[in-house]
Write a protein that holds these residues in place. Structure first.
Motif, PDB file in Angstrom:
ATOM      1  N   HIS A   1      23.274  58.989   9.298  1.00 25.14           N
ATOM      2  CA  HIS A   1      23.334  57.551   9.260  1.00 25.14           C
ATOM      3  C   HIS A   1      24.152  57.096  10.319  1.00 25.14           C
ATOM      4  N   VAL A   2      25.165  57.598  11.022  1.00 29.78           N
ATOM      5  CA  VAL A   2      25.715  57.170  12.223  1.00 29.78           C
ATOM      6  C   VAL A   2      24.798  57.092  13.453  1.00 29.78           C
ATOM      7  N   PHE A   3      24.198  58.297  13.716  1.00 30.05           N
ATOM      8  CA  PHE A   3      23.142  58.498  14.493  1.00 30.05           C
ATOM      9  C   PHE A   3      22.157  57.270  14.423  1.00 30.05           C
ATOM     10  N   LYS A   4      21.641  57.024  13.250  1.00 31.52           N
ATOM     11  CA  LYS A   4      20.751  56.068  12.965  1.00 31.52           C
ATOM     12  C   LYS A   4      21.273  54.610  13.635  1.00 31.52           C
ATOM     13  N   ALA A   5      22.256  54.397  13.302  1.00 33.22           N
ATOM     14  CA  ALA A   5      23.205  53.106  13.661  1.00 33.22           C
ATOM     15  C   ALA A   5      23.255  53.187  14.998  1.00 33.22           C
ATOM     16  N   VAL A   6      23.541  53.967  15.829  1.00 28.80           N
ATOM     17  CA  VAL A   6      23.865  54.106  17.261  1.00 28.80           C
ATOM     18  C   VAL A   6      22.346  53.898  17.907  1.00 28.80           C
ATOM     19  N   LYS A   7      21.305  54.383  17.416  1.00 29.18           N
ATOM     20  CA  LYS A   7      20.151  54.410  17.937  1.00 29.18           C
ATOM     21  C   LYS A   7      19.476  52.808  17.538  1.00 29.18           C
ATOM     22  N   ASP A   8      19.850  52.282  16.475  1.00 31.17           N
ATOM     23  CA  ASP A   8      19.167  51.074  16.274  1.00 31.17           C
ATOM     24  C   ASP A   8      19.960  49.843  17.148  1.00 31.17           C
ATOM     25  N   ALA A   9      21.278  50.229  17.317  1.00 30.39           N
ATOM     26  CA  ALA A   9      21.662  49.223  18.386  1.00 30.39           C
ATOM     27  C   ALA A   9      21.291  49.403  19.639  1.00 30.39           C
ATOM     28  N   GLY A  10      20.462  50.193  19.955  1.00 32.42           N
ATOM     29  CA  GLY A  10      19.838  50.385  21.451  1.00 32.42           C
ATOM     30  C   GLY A  10      20.510  51.210  22.267  1.00 32.42           C
ATOM     31  N   ILE A  11      21.627  51.920  21.960  1.00 33.51           N
ATOM     32  CA  ILE A  11      22.066  52.878  22.688  1.00 33.51           C
ATOM     33  C   ILE A  11      21.265  54.221  22.810  1.00 33.51           C
ATOM     34  N   ASP A  12      20.989  54.565  24.226  1.00 32.87           N
ATOM     35  CA  ASP A  12      20.074  55.719  24.144  1.00 32.87           C
ATOM     36  C   ASP A  12      20.617  56.880  24.720  1.00 32.87           C
ATOM     37  N   TYR A  13      22.025  56.859  24.982  1.00 33.70           N
ATOM     38  CA  TYR A  13      22.673  58.175  25.364  1.00 33.70           C
ATOM     39  C   TYR A  13      23.762  58.316  24.506  1.00 33.70           C
ATOM     40  N   ALA A  14      24.233  59.608  24.184  1.00 35.33           N
ATOM     41  CA  ALA A  14      25.395  59.854  23.240  1.00 35.33           C
ATOM     42  C   ALA A  14      25.962  61.270  23.487  1.00 35.33           C
ATOM     43  N   VAL A  15      27.270  61.213  23.599  1.00 35.07           N
ATOM     44  CA  VAL A  15      28.187  62.199  23.834  1.00 35.07           C
ATOM     45  C   VAL A  15      28.724  62.642  22.434  1.00 35.07           C
TER      46      VAL A  15
ATOM     47  N   TYR B   1      17.260  62.035  16.736  1.00 39.02           N
ATOM     48  CA  TYR B   1      17.392  60.456  17.103  1.00 39.02           C
ATOM     49  C   TYR B   1      17.705  60.052  18.650  1.00 39.02           C
ATOM     50  N   PHE B   2      17.844  61.202  19.486  1.00 41.33           N
ATOM     51  CA  PHE B   2      18.039  60.825  20.677  1.00 41.33           C
ATOM     52  C   PHE B   2      17.311  61.923  21.575  1.00 41.33           C
ATOM     53  N   GLU B   3      16.793  61.121  22.679  1.00 39.94           N
ATOM     54  CA  GLU B   3      16.233  62.022  23.616  1.00 39.94           C
ATOM     55  C   GLU B   3      17.198  62.374  24.775  1.00 39.94           C
TER      56      GLU B   3
END
Length: 204
Positions: free
Chosen positions: A29-43, A61-63
């Motif tokens: 759910h957290v990953f989806k929220a991050v992606k839905d907010a347009g954030i394209d890079y996650a640490v 969720y992330f490339e």
């Protein structure tokens, strides 16, 4: 930054990020929220016990993302300091065990665009080591004056932070939670706040 390496001591030492919630894992759910907010890079901060499965979920969720595997669980303030080498400026900070709508992260980003140095989520639930605060007419967070009862908020994640927060905490010898450091620096930092639609903790 997604924090998923804690020991969930208040949750019976079950990895809260990997608990099933509404048909999928909490951290999904957290990953989806991050992606839905347009954030394209996650640490993503993980631990030895959960990093392989979190890696498996993150790739859906992330490339572009990185997994940082920590050792013994530690307070968030120390983990942020360790993660700075993977960041090149301001960053969102979310925890992997707090489901949230992507729209809330988007609103934090909009507040940042309006000139705030830092952006915090605000809750009406009382939070330990977080001072009573109010929003001024410009959407900036200030310590609540004595005797003011409504509306009163408390600061907690998700945040948008800058590397300067580590310098502030170093100046306090890392003795305080992020909320405490932010509270003590509201007069010198331009901090915006956005009321959160979710509870401050997944288990409340």
């Amino acid at each position: 930054v997604v924090m998923g390496g804690g020991d969930s001591s208040r949750f019976g030492y079950v990895c809260k990020s990997l608990v099933m919630y509404k048909g999928t894992f909490v951290i999904s759910h957290v990953f989806k929220a991050v992606k839905d907010a347009g954030i394209d890079y996650a640490v993503i901060k993980a631990n030895e016990a959960n990093h392989e499965f979190i890696d498996h979920l993150a790739r859906k969720y992330f490339e572009r993302y990185g997994i940082v595997i920590g050792g013994k669980p530690q307070p968030m303030r120390y983990a942020i300091r360790e993660l700075l080498e993977y960041l090149d400026g301001d960053f969102y900070l979310v925890v992997g065990n707090q489901p949230m709508p992507g729209d809330h992260l988007h609103q934090l980003g909009e507040a940042k665009k309006m000139g705030a140095e830092l952006v915090v989520s605000l809750y009406r639930n009382e939070i330990a080591q977080s001072s009573r605060v109010v929003l001024d007419p410009n959407g900036r967070v200030k310590i609540a004056p004595e005797g003011q009862d409504n509306p009163i908020f408390y600061m907690q994640h998700p945040y948008i932070l800058s590397p300067s927060i580590v310098s502030l905490q170093e100046g306090e010898s890392f003795n305080y939670k992020l909320e405490g450091t932010l509270s003590r620096n509201l007069n010198t930092q331009n901090v915006a706040g956005v009321e959160a639609p979710m509870p401050p903790e997944f288990d409340t």
